[in-house]
Design a protein around this motif. Structure first.
Motif, PDB file in Angstrom:
ATOM      1  N   GLY A   2       0.721  -1.182   0.065  1.00 54.98           N
ATOM      2  CA  GLY A   2       0.000   0.066  -0.030  1.00 54.98           C
ATOM      3  C   GLY A   2       0.974   1.282  -0.157  1.00 54.98           C
ATOM      4  N   TYR A   3       0.246   2.276  -0.154  1.00 50.82           N
ATOM      5  CA  TYR A   3       0.743   3.688  -0.322  1.00 50.82           C
ATOM      6  C   TYR A   3       0.860   4.401   1.146  1.00 50.82           C
ATOM      7  CZ  TYR A   3      -0.598   3.246  -4.920  1.00 50.82           C
ATOM      8  OH  TYR A   3      -0.938   2.864  -6.138  1.00 50.82           O
ATOM      9  N   GLY A   4       0.130   3.657   2.220  1.00 47.58           N
ATOM     10  CA  GLY A   4       0.079   4.100   3.573  1.00 47.58           C
ATOM     11  C   GLY A   4      -0.807   5.602   3.546  1.00 47.58           C
ATOM     12  N   ILE A   5      -0.592   6.396   4.119  1.00 41.81           N
ATOM     13  CA  ILE A   5      -1.374   7.626   4.417  1.00 41.81           C
ATOM     14  C   ILE A   5      -1.153   8.749   3.394  1.00 41.81           C
ATOM     15  CG2 ILE A   5      -2.635   9.470   5.920  1.00 41.81           C
ATOM     16  CD1 ILE A   5      -3.437   6.448   6.581  1.00 41.81           C
ATOM     17  N   VAL A   6      -2.058   9.219   2.444  1.00 48.64           N
ATOM     18  CA  VAL A   6      -1.967  10.169   1.854  1.00 48.64           C
ATOM     19  C   VAL A   6      -2.739  11.417   2.305  1.00 48.64           C
ATOM     20  CG1 VAL A   6      -1.498  11.335  -0.668  1.00 48.64           C
ATOM     21  CG2 VAL A   6      -1.015   8.825  -0.118  1.00 48.64           C
ATOM     22  N   ASP A   7      -2.418  12.437   2.667  1.00 46.72           N
ATOM     23  CA  ASP A   7      -3.262  13.531   3.003  1.00 46.72           C
ATOM     24  C   ASP A   7      -3.268  14.546   1.840  1.00 46.72           C
ATOM     25  OD1 ASP A   7      -3.588  12.995   5.815  1.00 46.72           O
ATOM     26  OD2 ASP A   7      -1.589  13.595   6.151  1.00 46.72           O
ATOM     27  N   ILE A   8      -4.567  14.993   1.564  1.00 47.38           N
ATOM     28  CA  ILE A   8      -4.662  15.860   0.492  1.00 47.38           C
ATOM     29  C   ILE A   8      -5.542  16.979   0.867  1.00 47.38           C
ATOM     30  CG2 ILE A   8      -5.687  15.836  -2.041  1.00 47.38           C
ATOM     31  CD1 ILE A   8      -5.918  12.690  -1.352  1.00 47.38           C
ATOM     32  N   ARG A   9      -5.130  17.996   0.440  1.00 49.04           N
ATOM     33  CA  ARG A   9      -5.831  19.577   0.929  1.00 49.04           C
ATOM     34  C   ARG A   9      -6.112  20.327  -0.308  1.00 49.04           C
ATOM     35  NH1 ARG A   9      -2.633  23.439   1.851  1.00 49.04           N
ATOM     36  NH2 ARG A   9      -0.236  22.751   2.535  1.00 49.04           N
ATOM     37  N   HIS A  24       2.834  12.792   1.722  1.00 46.41           N
ATOM     38  CA  HIS A  24       3.161  11.523   2.043  1.00 46.41           C
ATOM     39  C   HIS A  24       4.468  11.263   2.541  1.00 46.41           C
ATOM     40  CE1 HIS A  24       4.122   7.343   0.331  1.00 46.41           C
ATOM     41  NE2 HIS A  24       3.154   7.137   1.001  1.00 46.41           N
ATOM     42  N   GLU A  25       4.623  10.940   3.656  1.00 41.26           N
ATOM     43  CA  GLU A  25       5.917  10.364   4.090  1.00 41.26           C
ATOM     44  C   GLU A  25       6.951  11.559   3.994  1.00 41.26           C
ATOM     45  OE1 GLU A  25       7.164   6.866   2.200  1.00 41.26           O
ATOM     46  OE2 GLU A  25       5.585   5.580   3.547  1.00 41.26           O
ATOM     47  N   GLY A  26       6.696  12.723   4.460  1.00 46.18           N
ATOM     48  CA  GLY A  26       7.346  13.659   4.311  1.00 46.18           C
ATOM     49  C   GLY A  26       7.832  14.489   2.902  1.00 46.18           C
ATOM     50  N   LYS A  27       6.912  14.026   2.087  1.00 45.14           N
ATOM     51  CA  LYS A  27       7.206  14.507   0.515  1.00 45.14           C
ATOM     52  C   LYS A  27       5.844  15.241   0.285  1.00 45.14           C
ATOM     53  CE  LYS A  27      11.072  12.471  -0.130  1.00 45.14           C
ATOM     54  NZ  LYS A  27      12.278  13.032  -0.129  1.00 45.14           N
ATOM     55  N   ALA A  28       6.014  16.082  -0.785  1.00 44.94           N
ATOM     56  CA  ALA A  28       4.708  16.789  -1.167  1.00 44.94           C
ATOM     57  C   ALA A  28       4.792  17.043  -2.643  1.00 44.94           C
ATOM     58  CB  ALA A  28       4.549  18.489  -0.361  1.00 44.94           C
ATOM     59  N   GLY A  29       3.777  17.048  -3.183  1.00 42.36           N
ATOM     60  CA  GLY A  29       3.191  17.410  -4.399  1.00 42.36           C
ATOM     61  C   GLY A  29       2.047  18.272  -4.824  1.00 42.36           C
ATOM     62  N   THR A  30       1.904  18.691  -5.931  1.00 40.01           N
ATOM     63  CA  THR A  30       0.645  19.436  -6.334  1.00 40.01           C
ATOM     64  C   THR A  30      -0.049  18.857  -7.622  1.00 40.01           C
ATOM     65  OG1 THR A  30       1.848  21.233  -7.420  1.00 40.01           O
ATOM     66  CG2 THR A  30       1.174  21.636  -4.889  1.00 40.01           C
ATOM     67  N   VAL A  46       6.634  13.718  -9.561  1.00 45.34           N
ATOM     68  CA  VAL A  46       7.201  12.471  -9.825  1.00 45.34           C
ATOM     69  C   VAL A  46       8.858  12.601  -9.807  1.00 45.34           C
ATOM     70  CG1 VAL A  46       7.270  10.986 -11.743  1.00 45.34           C
ATOM     71  CG2 VAL A  46       5.448  12.313 -11.505  1.00 45.34           C
ATOM     72  N   LYS A  47       9.263  11.978  -8.587  1.00 47.27           N
ATOM     73  CA  LYS A  47      10.527  11.931  -8.301  1.00 47.27           C
ATOM     74  C   LYS A  47      11.193  10.631  -8.220  1.00 47.27           C
ATOM     75  CE  LYS A  47      10.885  16.658  -6.406  1.00 47.27           C
ATOM     76  NZ  LYS A  47       9.659  17.268  -5.883  1.00 47.27           N
ATOM     77  N   THR A  48      10.278   9.759  -7.678  1.00 43.92           N
ATOM     78  CA  THR A  48      10.628   8.262  -7.488  1.00 43.92           C
ATOM     79  C   THR A  48       9.328   7.580  -7.526  1.00 43.92           C
ATOM     80  OG1 THR A  48       9.777   8.322  -4.935  1.00 43.92           O
ATOM     81  CG2 THR A  48      12.193   8.945  -5.440  1.00 43.92           C
ATOM     82  N   ASP A  49       9.369   6.170  -7.932  1.00 42.18           N
ATOM     83  CA  ASP A  49       8.115   5.379  -8.156  1.00 42.18           C
ATOM     84  C   ASP A  49       6.922   5.660  -7.122  1.00 42.18           C
ATOM     85  OD1 ASP A  49       8.812   4.718 -10.754  1.00 42.18           O
ATOM     86  OD2 ASP A  49       9.554   2.671  -9.934  1.00 42.18           O
ATOM     87  N   ARG A  50       7.541   5.614  -5.657  1.00 38.53           N
ATOM     88  CA  ARG A  50       6.622   5.633  -4.669  1.00 38.53           C
ATOM     89  C   ARG A  50       6.002   6.874  -4.439  1.00 38.53           C
ATOM     90  NH1 ARG A  50       5.726   2.551  -0.568  1.00 38.53           N
ATOM     91  NH2 ARG A  50       5.119   3.412   1.535  1.00 38.53           N
ATOM     92  N   GLU A  51       6.760   8.194  -4.797  1.00 41.12           N
ATOM     93  CA  GLU A  51       5.970   9.267  -4.903  1.00 41.12           C
ATOM     94  C   GLU A  51       5.064   9.719  -6.111  1.00 41.12           C
ATOM     95  OE1 GLU A  51       9.995  11.449  -3.233  1.00 41.12           O
ATOM     96  OE2 GLU A  51       9.079  12.485  -4.724  1.00 41.12           O
ATOM     97  N   ALA A  52       5.575   8.952  -6.877  1.00 48.46           N
ATOM     98  CA  ALA A  52       4.599   8.869  -8.315  1.00 48.46           C
ATOM     99  C   ALA A  52       3.134   8.050  -8.031  1.00 48.46           C
ATOM    100  CB  ALA A  52       5.156   8.442  -9.394  1.00 48.46           C
TER     101      ALA A  52
END
Length: 79
Positions: A2-9, A24-30, A46-52
């Motif tokens: 799984g991806y764990g928890i992804v907070d979206i706002r 997600h895990e200290g990383k952010a995206g928009t 999109v920096k790593t597969d997990r972030e993507a």
């Protein structure tokens, strides 16, 4: 896996576009969603597969909300 928890706002509105940010895990995206069509654009994460994968999960959650007629202030992906 799984991806764990992804907070979206929601972070802003610009004409017909609504901007969302996710964390997600200290990383952010928009990314943006078109209020009329639900089209997602302008993704920046999109920096790593997990972030993507976390970014795509965030987009999927927002798209589901849009299809239900909502663009809420906050969402959470847990998976």
């Amino acid at each position: 896996m799984g991806y764990g928890i992804v907070d979206i706002r929601k972070v802003g509105s610009y004409g017909d576009q609504v901007a969302y940010a996710f964390h997600h895990e200290g990383k952010a995206g928009t990314f943006f969603v078109d209020m009329n069509t639900g089209e997602i654009s302008g993704a920046s994460f999109v920096k790593t597969d997990r972030e993507a994968r976390a970014g795509f999960a965030a987009q999927f959650k927002v798209k589901q909300a849009w299809e239900a007629g909502e663009l809420p202030e906050k969402l959470v992906w847990a998976g």
